[in-house]
Write a protein that holds these residues in place. Structure first.
Motif, PDB file in Angstrom:
ATOM      1  N   GLU B  27      52.165  40.397  31.502  1.00  0.00           N
ATOM      2  CA  GLU B  27      52.913  39.635  32.491  1.00  0.00           C
ATOM      3  C   GLU B  27      52.076  38.411  32.822  1.00  0.00           C
ATOM      4  OE1 GLU B  27      54.149  40.330  37.161  1.00  0.00           O
ATOM      5  OE2 GLU B  27      52.730  41.624  36.162  1.00  0.00           O
ATOM      6  N   THR B  28      52.664  37.234  32.690  1.00  0.00           N
ATOM      7  CA  THR B  28      51.866  36.042  32.937  1.00  0.00           C
ATOM      8  C   THR B  28      52.534  35.149  33.968  1.00  0.00           C
ATOM      9  OG1 THR B  28      52.956  34.865  31.158  1.00  0.00           O
ATOM     10  CG2 THR B  28      50.889  35.956  30.609  1.00  0.00           C
ATOM     11  N   VAL B  29      51.726  34.262  34.559  1.00  0.00           N
ATOM     12  CA  VAL B  29      52.280  33.251  35.448  1.00  0.00           C
ATOM     13  C   VAL B  29      52.376  31.964  34.642  1.00  0.00           C
ATOM     14  CG1 VAL B  29      51.270  34.311  37.488  1.00  0.00           C
ATOM     15  CG2 VAL B  29      50.014  32.516  36.288  1.00  0.00           C
ATOM     16  N   PRO B  30      53.103  30.950  35.144  1.00  0.00           N
ATOM     17  CA  PRO B  30      53.216  29.713  34.362  1.00  0.00           C
ATOM     18  C   PRO B  30      51.854  29.071  34.131  1.00  0.00           C
ATOM     19  CG  PRO B  30      54.691  29.682  36.270  1.00  0.00           C
ATOM     20  CD  PRO B  30      53.864  30.907  36.382  1.00  0.00           C
ATOM     21  N   VAL B  38      47.229  29.435  42.857  1.00  0.00           N
ATOM     22  CA  VAL B  38      46.175  30.183  43.547  1.00  0.00           C
ATOM     23  C   VAL B  38      46.818  31.168  44.531  1.00  0.00           C
ATOM     24  CG1 VAL B  38      44.153  30.003  45.054  1.00  0.00           C
ATOM     25  CG2 VAL B  38      44.527  28.288  43.266  1.00  0.00           C
ATOM     26  N   ARG B  39      47.805  30.681  45.273  1.00  0.00           N
ATOM     27  CA  ARG B  39      48.502  31.568  46.221  1.00  0.00           C
ATOM     28  C   ARG B  39      49.222  32.707  45.493  1.00  0.00           C
ATOM     29  NH1 ARG B  39      48.989  29.669  51.416  1.00  0.00           N
ATOM     30  NH2 ARG B  39      48.310  27.512  51.700  1.00  0.00           N
ATOM     31  N   LEU B  40      49.820  32.350  44.351  1.00  0.00           N
ATOM     32  CA  LEU B  40      50.576  33.344  43.588  1.00  0.00           C
ATOM     33  C   LEU B  40      49.649  34.464  43.085  1.00  0.00           C
ATOM     34  CD1 LEU B  40      53.372  34.024  42.376  1.00  0.00           C
ATOM     35  CD2 LEU B  40      52.699  32.751  40.339  1.00  0.00           C
ATOM     36  N   TYR B  85      46.556  31.149  34.098  1.00  0.00           N
ATOM     37  CA  TYR B  85      45.500  31.667  34.952  1.00  0.00           C
ATOM     38  C   TYR B  85      45.661  33.128  35.337  1.00  0.00           C
ATOM     39  CZ  TYR B  85      43.465  27.092  35.069  1.00  0.00           C
ATOM     40  OH  TYR B  85      42.852  25.939  34.683  1.00  0.00           O
ATOM     41  N   TYR B  86      46.779  33.705  34.947  1.00  0.00           N
ATOM     42  CA  TYR B  86      46.933  35.111  35.318  1.00  0.00           C
ATOM     43  C   TYR B  86      47.719  35.845  34.245  1.00  0.00           C
ATOM     44  CZ  TYR B  86      48.113  39.304  37.965  1.00  0.00           C
ATOM     45  OH  TYR B  86      48.251  40.599  38.370  1.00  0.00           O
ATOM     46  N   ALA B  87      47.163  36.897  33.741  1.00  0.00           N
ATOM     47  CA  ALA B  87      47.874  37.739  32.782  1.00  0.00           C
ATOM     48  C   ALA B  87      47.480  39.180  33.040  1.00  0.00           C
ATOM     49  CB  ALA B  87      47.505  37.328  31.355  1.00  0.00           C
ATOM     50  N   VAL B 187      40.489  31.173  41.145  1.00  0.00           N
ATOM     51  CA  VAL B 187      41.529  31.846  40.353  1.00  0.00           C
ATOM     52  C   VAL B 187      41.100  33.172  39.725  1.00  0.00           C
ATOM     53  CG1 VAL B 187      42.655  29.658  39.808  1.00  0.00           C
ATOM     54  CG2 VAL B 187      40.942  30.576  38.241  1.00  0.00           C
ATOM     55  N   PHE B 188      39.930  33.718  40.133  1.00  0.00           N
ATOM     56  CA  PHE B 188      39.502  34.950  39.460  1.00  0.00           C
ATOM     57  C   PHE B 188      40.578  36.019  39.599  1.00  0.00           C
ATOM     58  CE2 PHE B 188      38.336  37.997  42.727  1.00  0.00           C
ATOM     59  CZ  PHE B 188      38.124  37.208  43.844  1.00  0.00           C
ATOM     60  N   THR B 189      40.812  36.737  38.511  1.00  0.00           N
ATOM     61  CA  THR B 189      41.897  37.705  38.522  1.00  0.00           C
ATOM     62  C   THR B 189      41.384  39.124  38.739  1.00  0.00           C
ATOM     63  OG1 THR B 189      41.758  37.448  36.141  1.00  0.00           O
ATOM     64  CG2 THR B 189      43.654  36.471  37.248  1.00  0.00           C
ATOM     65  N   ASP B 190      40.256  39.417  38.149  1.00  0.00           N
ATOM     66  CA  ASP B 190      39.705  40.750  38.384  1.00  0.00           C
ATOM     67  C   ASP B 190      38.254  40.756  37.959  1.00  0.00           C
ATOM     68  OD1 ASP B 190      39.613  43.340  39.235  1.00  0.00           O
ATOM     69  OD2 ASP B 190      41.487  43.890  38.258  1.00  0.00           O
ATOM     70  N   GLY B 191      37.714  41.940  37.796  1.00  0.00           N
ATOM     71  CA  GLY B 191      36.317  42.056  37.476  1.00  0.00           C
ATOM     72  C   GLY B 191      35.842  43.402  37.942  1.00  0.00           C
TER      73      GLY B 191
END
Lengths: 441, 481
Positions: B27-30, B38-40, B85-87, B187-191
């Motif tokens: 699932e990705t964002v645009p 960033v908010r998303l 930036y997000y998947a 924009v970090f997504t996880d870790g």
């Protein structure tokens, strides 16, 4: 007119005036190029990697003025700053960056050494081509505004030529004197030294100040060494705390030759020495030594470059520093090995001792290597005196201060002993012994 | 000699062996970055408001910054608007064990030779699998929980331990630290998040395997490890990535905090896609790693084996704040083809009697450029600071480069700092000696290179050393001209 030199078009106006007052096809062109670089590059700040530890832009905030050449330096003053045995050597005197033929003495025969004003040399059929081919080549390596500022104002410089097959028997002593009696001075000495095939030259450069105002000496000396030649260069910096310097000694080995440099810095204000050795043919050899023994607020920055452009070159480099009081030592050494320069052997070593809590040393020994069949190494240390060595000396009845002085002298001697002119070496040894309060028997 | 050249070419020509794509729905964002992205990201991760504000602050700061130009690497300009930036893997639900993990994912790890199940069974390593920015499975959690260790994904930590995250995040690498750290902060997504309570010695090596998977998705991992007083943890980070044609940006941030008498050992094996022989594709690895020894006698040790990525820009650093604290850095960086690496460390000595040691081994082959850039600084109060640095470079082939840029800044007379560096190629005499004894050129080179890197390899935990040796062998067998 006590404004910072970088303000109010002072430099622009002086440049235009120089170009009109001293027209010379070659020099005008070199100066013009330099001025363009100065305008585009500007004065470097600490954000410029090459000037990271030396805030040269502070000098440009001060009210230095170009000298009007009405300097009142006489032979008696020159006498007072002479190095031993210079009375039997060839002597060149610069005052505020301008060559003073009347104070200079050439004792060698005409066929052993030729010394001419830069302007005269460019008009001389024998040397015009040499000047054209070699003047300003250092700009290819040093591209900052400080270097370009010197090039923009090439005036009153000197050209030295050692003819083919000449072993110059007398060393050449160059005195750079700043006369700051009337106002702070910006001096920009410029010289081009050319050693033709199978020639040799020992060159000693010494700096002195007359007056109490600040000075800023921004010097470029370009040296071209042809095949089979031997060039020795000694720099002695033991000037007042008001004397600031940026020096570039740019040595190009255009034939298989031997170069030996020793830079001794004992005192001064803010000092920056660029010592570049460019090996343009195979089989060159270069030895570079430096000692910075600093106290007070002296800031000494030694930048060295060895550019190995061709195979089979050898270079060895040793710089040592002792920092006391609030002094700052900087060393940045670069060994550059081009893809083509196989079989390069290059060594670099920088050793530092800090004596006080306010002293600082910043060192940056670098290797940039693009060829695989090379032997390159560098080493770098920062430390203090060896406790065990101190104990050894003390256990033999030597007091702490003397023991420390002896160890420091021994540390410095690794560099001082590389001076091949006996009288000069002894002179430096005495200066160092006095500095360290070493008791001699 | 001819034979050696052939072996060299074969080896230098050897392609990336871990190139494949795992077919898992994501699932990705645009594409692109702006405040709403960033908010998303923050919303998708159901983050508390302070976290969102922190991200927004970092993003605002990032906009004001310029991309650093000083590293000794060259690459085409990065279009930050062309990055996803997000998947996150779509099938995300609570998992109790490996059985529930997507079998495709398990296969991926099997191809890599690092089967989770096998590791779980045989080695007792807890693996927090990070697959494209979101943790999918976490094992051994229970066992760790018994001794009070928190080991989870950053997202979970933000949900479950906000007070710890809020206290330490950005405390070592501030959001304003550098261009890529600021971007990561936004924009970090996880870790991974790891917390070792006081006096606990972590019973196993903690390990995370990262994989970059979705095309065009930059990975922005954020790792935070906090070791309380007198605790110990060894953390492994290993990376391999599938083959891709477009450059992928990876800008991670790793923060380590060691309190009094705590020790953190952080080991990395990095083998992301380096690009093909012509330099196409390949990962941009711009990582900010830093640890702080907060208390007395704390110790942080970085070990890394870097063989992958088109461009590596990475300086695992230690701030030695506590008196008697110790920092270590052991690195093997290998570059081949057109790879560029600018890596090294920073040791900032602030406390009294602090010690640091740097051992860096660079190996360049093909047309690659390998730089060591290190800083050793002793502050005004760093009485009796001690540092030893050694950086050796080995050149294989005559078109590569090896560079050393050490910075040493000493401001106290009691400091003792030593730096030494050498650059050379494999000695003809060494090769001759081996060949004389019946070892072929290829094996001889492997032997010599292994010996060259041994000092660093010895620092790696057992589980990693094997993989690291394999990686070196793949990239290097017989590389000599």
């Amino acid at each position: 007119m006590h404004m910072a030199i970088s303000q109010f078009n002072y430099i622009e106006e002086k440049f235009e005036a120089l170009q009109t007052a001293h027209p010379n096809v070659l020099l005008n062109e070199v100066r013009q190029k330099g001025f363009q670089t100065y305008q585009t590059a500007g004065v470097p700040s600490c954000k410029n990697e090459e000037w990271r530890y030396t805030p040269v832009n502070n000098l440009f905030k001060q009210a230095f003025l170009f000298s009007d050449n009405k300097a009142a330096i006489n032979a008696a003053f020159v006498d007072s700053v002479r190095l031993p045995e210079s009375a039997t050597a060839n002597e060149l005197v610069f005052v505020n960056g301008l060559y003073q033929p009347s104070l200079s003495t050439i004792r060698s025969a005409n066929d052993e050494i030729v010394v001419l004003c830069m302007e005269a040399a460019s008009a001389d059929a024998r040397f015009a081509d040499i000047l054209k081919a070699h003047l300003g080549k250092s700009s290819l390596y040093v591209q900052d505004g400080v270097h370009a500022l010197n090039t923009s104002f090439i005036n009153g410089g000197v050209f030295v030529y050692i003819p083919k097959n000449t072993q110059a028997t007398l060393p050449l002593y160059v005195y750079q004197i700043a006369d700051t009696v009337h106002h702070p001075v910006l001096a920009q000495p410029r010289s081009l030294i050319y050693l033709a095939e199978s020639a040799s030259l020992q060159l000693v450069e010494h700096y002195a100040t007359s007056g109490n105002s600040d000075s800023f000496t921004n010097e470029i000396m370009e040296v071209v060494v042809a095949g089979n030649s031997v060039f020795e260069y000694y720099k002695v910096q033991n000037d007042d705390a008001s004397a600031n310097q940026v020096n570039t000694t740019h040595i190009r080995q255009i034939g298989k030759s031997y170069v030996h440099t020793v830079v001794i810095t004992l005192s001064g204000g803010m000092i920056r020495n660029n010592t570049n050795i460019i090996m343009e043919t195979p089989g060159n050899e270069a030895h570079m030594y430096g000692l910075y023994l600093l106290k007070g607020n002296t800031h000494a920055d030694n930048h060295t470059l060895v550019d190995n452009r061709e195979p089979h070159c050898f270079s060895n480099e040793l710089y040592k520093g002792i920092m006391d009081d609030a002094a700052t030592g900087v060393f940045s050494g670069k060994i550059y090995v081009r893809p083509h320069a196989q079989k390069t052997n290059a060594y670099q070593s920088n050793k530092n001792i800090l004596l006080s809590e306010k002293a600082t040393v910043n060192t940056k020994p670098q290797l940039e290597i693009f060829a695989d069949d090379v032997k390159c190494s560098h080493g770098c240390t920062v430390g203090r005196l060896d406790e065990e060595a101190l104990f050894y000396l003390r256990s033999r009845g030597i007091d702490a201060a003397q023991a420390k002085a002896m160890l420091l002298q021994a540390f410095a001697n690794d560099v001082v002993e590389k001076i091949k002119i006996d009288s000069l070496r002894q002179h430096i040894e005495t200066l160092i012994a006095n500095r360290l309060s070493l008791q001699t028997n | 000699m001819k034979e050696e050249m052939e072996v060299l070419e074969q080896t230098i020509g050897s392609e990336y062996k871990y190139g494949f794509v795992t077919d898992i729905e994501t699932e990705t964002v645009p594409k692109g970055i702006n405040e709403s992205i960033v908010r998303l990201i923050s919303k998708k991760k159901n983050e508390p408001e302070w976290m969102l504000n922190w991200r927004l602050k970092a993003f605002a700061h990032w906009l004001k910054m310029e991309e650093p130009k000083w590293p000794n690497v060259k690459y085409p300009p990065i279009n930050f608007q062309d990055i996803i930036y997000y998947a996150a893997p779509k099938k995300k639900k609570a998992l109790n064990g490996l059985d529930e993990v997507d079998p495709e994912l398990l296969k991926t790890f099997e191809k890599l030779g690092i089967s989770i199940s096998e590791q779980k069974r045989l080695t007792g390593v807890a693996v927090d699998v990070v697959m494209d920015s979101v943790s999918v499975a976490t094992s051994f959690k229970k066992q760790l929980a018994e001794v009070g260790i928190i080991f989870c994904s950053m997202s979970e930590a933000i949900q479950n331990h906000p007070e710890l995250v809020q206290k330490y995040i950005g405390s070592v690498v501030p959001m304003t630290d550098n261009y890529f750290a600021a971007l990561n902060s936004a924009v970090f997504t996880d870790g991974s998040f790891c917390y070792i309570p006081k006096g606990v010695r972590c019973p196993m090596e903690l390990s995370t395997y990262f994989r970059i998977n979705t095309e065009n998705s930059g990975q922005f991992e954020r790792t935070l490890i906090v070791a309380e007083e007198e605790s110990y943890v060894s953390y492994l980070e290993g990376c391999t990535a599938p083959k891709r044609d477009e450059n992928q940006l990876h800008a991670a941030v790793v923060e380590l905090v060691a309190h009094r008498k705590a020790e953190i050992k952080y080991s990395t094996v990095q083998n992301w896609y380096p690009g093909d022989a012509n330099g196409a594709g390949g990962i941009y690895n711009f990582v900010t790693k830093r640890g702080i020894c907060l208390g007395e006698y704390a110790k942080i040790s970085w070990s890394q084996v870097e063989t992958g990525s088109a461009i590596t820009w990475k300086y695992p650093s230690v701030i030695l704040k506590g008196d008697y604290s110790v920092g270590e850095f052991y690195s093997v960086a290998l570059t081949n083809h057109l790879q560029q690496a600018d890596t090294g460390t920073k040791m900032i000595h602030l406390g009294k009697n602090t010690r640091s040691r740097i051992v860096s081994k660079g190996i360049s082959a093909g047309k690659s450029q390998n730089s060591y850039r290190g800083l050793v600084r002793t502050g005004k109060n760093a009485i009796n600071a001690r540092n030893f640095s050694q950086c050796d470079s080995l050149l294989l082939g005559n078109q590569c480069g090896a560079h050393t840029f050490p910075y040493i800044e000493a401001a106290h007379p009691s400091a003792i700092i030593e730096h030494e560096a050498t650059t050379s190629k494999i000695g003809e005499d060494q090769l001759f000696y081996c060949r004389q004894r019946g070892i072929d050129t290829e094996a001889a080179v492997a032997l010599i290179v292994t010996g060259f890197a041994k000092e660093v390899m010895n620092q790696l935990p057992m589980e990693f050393a094997v993989e690291a040796q394999k990686l070196l062998a793949i990239s290097l067998e017989g590389s000599v001209g």
